[in-house]
Structure formats: structure tokens, C-alpha cells
Enzyme design. Structure first.
Site, PDB file in Angstrom:
ATOM      1  N   LYS A 189     -15.615 -18.489   5.247  1.00  0.00           N
ATOM      2  CA  LYS A 189     -15.091 -18.117   3.934  1.00  0.00           C
ATOM      3  C   LYS A 189     -13.830 -18.942   3.684  1.00  0.00           C
ATOM      4  O   LYS A 189     -13.059 -19.193   4.618  1.00  0.00           O
ATOM      5  CB  LYS A 189     -14.778 -16.612   4.001  1.00  0.00           C
ATOM      6  CG  LYS A 189     -14.381 -15.922   2.715  1.00  0.00           C
ATOM      7  CD  LYS A 189     -14.227 -14.413   2.992  1.00  0.00           C
ATOM      8  CE  LYS A 189     -13.836 -13.615   1.760  1.00  0.00           C
ATOM      9  NZ  LYS A 189     -13.756 -12.156   2.029  1.00  0.00           N
ATOM     10  N   SER A 247     -16.281  -9.473  -1.323  1.00  0.00           N
ATOM     11  CA  SER A 247     -15.797 -10.771  -1.748  1.00  0.00           C
ATOM     12  C   SER A 247     -16.348 -11.957  -0.957  1.00  0.00           C
ATOM     13  O   SER A 247     -16.257 -13.097  -1.396  1.00  0.00           O
ATOM     14  CB  SER A 247     -14.275 -10.797  -1.646  1.00  0.00           C
ATOM     15  OG  SER A 247     -13.872 -10.635  -0.306  1.00  0.00           O
ATOM     16  N   SER A 249     -15.961  -6.173   2.120  1.00  0.00           N
ATOM     17  CA  SER A 249     -16.308  -7.547   1.714  1.00  0.00           C
ATOM     18  C   SER A 249     -17.257  -8.292   2.626  1.00  0.00           C
ATOM     19  O   SER A 249     -17.733  -9.364   2.246  1.00  0.00           O
ATOM     20  CB  SER A 249     -15.041  -8.366   1.539  1.00  0.00           C
ATOM     21  OG  SER A 249     -14.510  -8.110   0.271  1.00  0.00           O
TER      22      SER A 249
HETATM   23  N1  GLN Z   1     -14.352  -5.042  -2.922  1.00  0.00           N
HETATM   24  C1  GLN Z   1     -13.174  -4.560  -2.266  1.00  0.00           C
HETATM   25  C2  GLN Z   1     -11.947  -4.938  -3.050  1.00  0.00           C
HETATM   26  O1  GLN Z   1     -12.086  -5.597  -4.045  1.00  0.00           O
HETATM   27  C3  GLN Z   1     -13.114  -5.088  -0.876  1.00  0.00           C
HETATM   28  C4  GLN Z   1     -12.492  -6.416  -0.778  1.00  0.00           C
HETATM   29  C5  GLN Z   1     -12.487  -6.924   0.625  1.00  0.00           C
HETATM   30  O2  GLN Z   1     -12.983  -6.300   1.546  1.00  0.00           O
HETATM   31  N2  GLN Z   1     -11.858  -8.072   0.784  1.00  0.00           N
HETATM   32  O3  GLN Z   1     -10.855  -4.578  -2.690  1.00  0.00           O
END
Ligand code: GLN
Length: 456
Positions: A64, A139, A163
Site C-alpha cells: 500500500k 482503504s 482497511s
Molecule cells: N474505513 C475506516 C476509516 O475510514 C477504516 C480505515 C482504516 O482502517 N485505515 O476510518
């Protein structure tokens, strides 16, 4: 479907060539922000000359783009870091390289890992690997899609509230969210330091376990890492499994519930005992998360001011303007929203009512999980209430987008491990089952997923 074994025993150069070709052939998915081809070929030569050996010798992977890695920029899918070149590599990238693995590129993500669809990337969204008219999830959307499309057999993501698990479930691959502190956070752009965890995506539980084992371990550069405890589990006895009924209500799509129920039936058929359990604080976990995490986000993002870090606005006439314009241009709307919420909940007069309250509730949540784990080995739930949604469907309403994390954020707040395991399809889209364990039970969860994979 490609696994790590597909690549072992072949020349590393060939592996890198093939992975890069596959990345180019699948450009329309926008899973990758850039390739690290030059370094990949250099590393391949070291492997092919026998200078680097290991359990992942010559196996290509993707990280990532919030992981610091050599060759090209590390952008976190933001404009503010568009030209940032990493002076060092993340500890877990170093560990994988030491075993011969070769990073071939950097995957797309929601900017600074804020989001659940990869639509918050400053460079455009990633398409779902199974149905390109749907989002990849987020994400870590790019990493999940790269594995699902067989560009590479494994990829790294970060999980702060879901994420890794959510995009894994949206694309039908395995996703591992380790125990907090099992994998080093050093060299990864920080989102929320008290829940950030580094983990992987893979096409099989076996591969996910191997990569996790290599990533795990104490790191002097990350003081929150725990002494190494990951020991692969080879024989699994009958487990006591609790189904979190709070996540199996009508708020969850019927198709998703059906796949989870079928997985539960298979668990029983394999000699495990399954019972319904309640997690009374489940309904408050999103509220806790969206106070605590923005607070940490606001603090962690303070360093991107165009002076210490980040591209600097050229139009500023004063120092205030320089901070303001650099941050205004450098951050996407969701990042700004979180900085505002975070500073609000931390500000004097509101701190006790929001931040402190949320931390107290978090402590209660940890106690509720501990209580469940005094009676159960593993908990099970869906990963998300729905399968992958369409582009733009949730972008106008942040609350709708946040609901996608309803079943994953509690696990993050408690610092416990969880997997997303592919469990079939609903209306042509993948469904994931979430297996949740007590702190340090990562190896047991992976062994359970592997044993279920063997019988399916
Ligand atoms: N979707 C969650 C958020 O927007 C998790 C994000 C993540 O785990 N980086 O905070």
C-alpha cells in the site's frame, strides 16, 4: 489463482517480469499508483545470484502506498506527499525482503487510509476485481485488488478500523488484521497510532499465515511492538465459537447473512461448537471510533505543514497562509473532515464530553470482549453489512460510508486480531466472514481458516 508456491523455484527475474506485465495489463482497475520496477529487477538479480535466499525467494509483492519503500514516491494517495521520496523502508518491508520477496509496486488507497472505498484517493478510485462497476473497498483497496487479479500472490495493507478486512471481503481474498503490536508500524504513514496495524492479503490462508509469520516480531523502532509470539499452529482441536448476533440482524444484507450461516454450518460439521453471543456495546463502537480515531488523525497529520513535511504552497504571503494553503491544497475533503472532528473532540470544554467518554467506553468494550473470550476461543461475524457498493453511492453521506465499518472498528479499538475469509458470493459479489480472536491468537485464527479451506 496464484499462490506463493506458483513463484518458488523459478527465476526471480521471470517472476518480476510477469508481475509487472500483469500490472500493466490490468491498469484499467487502477490498483497501483506506481511500479518500483528498477529496484525490483535489482533485487531479482540478487536472488538469482544466490546473494539473497529465503522462504519467499523471488516472490513478487505489492505494498500500500502509505508504506515507506524505496524507488519512487510514497504518497499515501495524497497531494501533500506527492513528491515525497522515502529515506528508509518500513520494518515489515525489510523483513520480507530479507526472505527474498520483491516489491514491484505501490498500491492505491483512500488518502491517508481514511475511507472504505478507495474513492478518497487523490489520484482516482480503484475498481473492484470481481465487478469493475463496484468499488474496491478501502482503504487498502489497491492491495486487495492486486491480489484478487493475480498480479501478485500477496500484498500489504494497513488496518486501523477495517482497511484490510473490508476490501478483502469485497474482492474475495484473505485479509489479516493482526493483534495490535504484533507487526511493526515503523515506516508506515501513521493514521491512528493506537489502532494502526500492518497486515497482508493473500489468495490462501496458508500464504497469509506464512507472510504474517515473517512480518511479525518485536522492533526496537516501534516501542508498541510485543515480544515475538507468533507460532504456527499445526494441529487444531475442537474450538468454541461464538456468533456475534448484534451483527446478524436485518441491518445486514440477507445474502451476507446466508453465507455466514453456511460457514457456521461448516464449522459445526468440522467438530467445532457454535453458540450465539451478544456484544452489548457493538452499537456504540462506530461512535467511539469516529471520536478516537479523528483525534489521533488530527495529531498525526499536524506534521504535514509544508515546512517539516509535505509540498509547500508557492502562493503564501505569510507563515499562516503557508500552512493554510499547503494543507488546503494537499488534503482531500475527508482528511479535512477528520482533522476538524479530531481537533473539535480534543478542544478544551469538549475533551471530557467526547474524547474521554469515548476512551472510557473503549475500556468497557475491551472488558466485554475479554469476557466473551473467557468462554469462547473465536468469535464470528460478517466483515461488512453489504457486498461491494457502486461508485458514488456513499460519497455524499459520510455516515453511510462509515456504516461499512460497523463490524470491524470494535475489533480495532480492542486491539484484537481478526481475519476476513472468503465465504462465497451474493448476487455475483464476494462475501467475507470475520473470524475474531483473543489478543495473540493470530496463529489459531489462521489455522482455523486453513483447516476450513482444506475441507471446502
Ligand atoms: N474505513 C475506516 C476509516 O475510514 C477504516 C480505515 C482504516 O482502517 N485505515 O476510518
Amino acid at each position: 489463482m496464484k499462490t506463493i508456491a506458483t513463484y518458488l523455484g523459478r527465476t526471480a527475474r521471470k517472476n518480476v517480469e510477469q508481475a509487472i506485465e500483469a500490472a500493466r495489463a490490468n491498469e484499467s482497475y487502477h490498483a497501483l499508483l506506481h511500479l518500483t520496477a528498477e529496484r525490483a529487477y535489482e533485487r531479482a538479480e540478487l536472488v538469482d545470484n544466490g546473494k539473497v535466499t529465503g522462504r519467499l525467494a523471488g516472490v513478487p509483492f505489492i505494498v500500500k502506498d502509505n508504506y515507506l519503500a524505496f524507488d519512487g514516491p510514497t504518497t499515501a494517495a495524497s497531494h501533500i506527499l506527492e513528491n515525497f521520496v522515502a529515506p528508509l523502508q518500513a520494518t515489515v518491508v525489510e523483513r520480507l525482503e530479507a526472505e527474498g520477496a520483491i516489491c514491484i509496486g505501490k498500491a492505491n488507497l483512500d488518502s491517508f487510509a481514511h475511507g472504505s472505498s478507495t474513492e478518497n484517493s487523490a489520484f482516482g478510485p480503484t475498481k473492484n476485481a470481481v465487478d469493475p462497476t463496484k468499488v474496491a473497498g478501502g482503504s487498502s483497496g489497491g492491495s486487495a485488488v492486486a491480489v484478487a487479479l493475480d498480479i501478485v500472490p500477496f500484498a500489504l495493507g494497513s488496518d486501523t478500523g477495517g482497511s484490510i478486512r473490508q476490501p478483502a471481503s469485497f474482492n474475495g481474498v484473505y485479509g489479516v488484521k493482526p493483534t495490535y503490536g504484533m507487526t511493526s508500524r515503523y515506516g508506515v504513514v501513521a493514521m491512528a497510532s493506537s489502532t494502526d496495524v500492518m497486515g497482508c492479503f493473500a489468495n490462501t490462508a496458508e500464504d497469509a499465515a506464512l507472510v504474517t509469520e515473517i512480518m511479525a516480531g518485536q522492533d526496537t523502532k516501534d516501542p508498541t511492538t510485543l515480544p515475538d509470539f507468533f507460532e504456527p499452529v499445526t494441529s487444531l482441536s475442537s474450538l468454541k465459537i461464538g456468533v456475534i448476533t448484534d451483527f446478524m440482524t436485518e441491518d445486514t444484507d440477507a445474502g451476507v447473512r446466508s453465507r455466514v450461516n453456511e460457514y457456521i454450518e461448516r464449522l459445526k460439521a468440522n467438530g467445532h461448537t457454535v453458540e450465539n453471543v451478544e456484544l452489548p456495546l457493538a452499537k456504540y463502537t462506530l461512535a467511539m471510533y469516529y471520536i478516537i480515531v479523528p483525534a489521533e488523525v488530527a495529531s498525526n497529520l499536524a506534521r504535514y505543514d509544508g515546512v517539516r513535511y509535505g509540498s509547500r504552497s508557492k502562493d503564501a504571503a505569510s507563515i499562516e497562509e503557508l500552512y493554510g494553503l499547503s494543507r488546503d491544497k494537499g488534503f482531500v475533503a475527508e482528511t479535512k473532515r477528520r482533522i476538524m472532528i479530531g481537533n473539535y473532540v480534543l478542544s478544551s470544554g469538549y475533551f471530557d464530553a467526547y474524547y474521554l467518554k469515548a476512551q472510557q467506553a473503549r475500556q468497557k468494550l475491551i472488558e466485554q470482549f475479554d469476557d466473551l473470550f473467557s468462554r469462547f476461543d473465536v468469535l464470528i461475524s460478517p466483515v461488512t453489512p453489504t457486498t461491494a457498493f457502486g461508485f458514488g453511492e456513499n460519497t455524499d453521506d459520510p455516515m453511510k460510508m462509515y456504516l461499512s465499518d460497523a463490524m470491524t472498528v470494535g475489533v480495532s479499538l480492542a486491539g484484537i486480531p481478526a481475519l476476513s475469509v472468503p465465504a462465497g458470493m451474493s448476487d455475483g459479489l464476494p462475501v467475507g466472514v470475520q473470524l475474531i480472536g483473543q489478543r495473540r491468537s493470530d496463529a489459531t485464527l489462521l489455522a482455523l481458516a486453513r483447516s476450513m479451506e482444506a475441507v471446502s
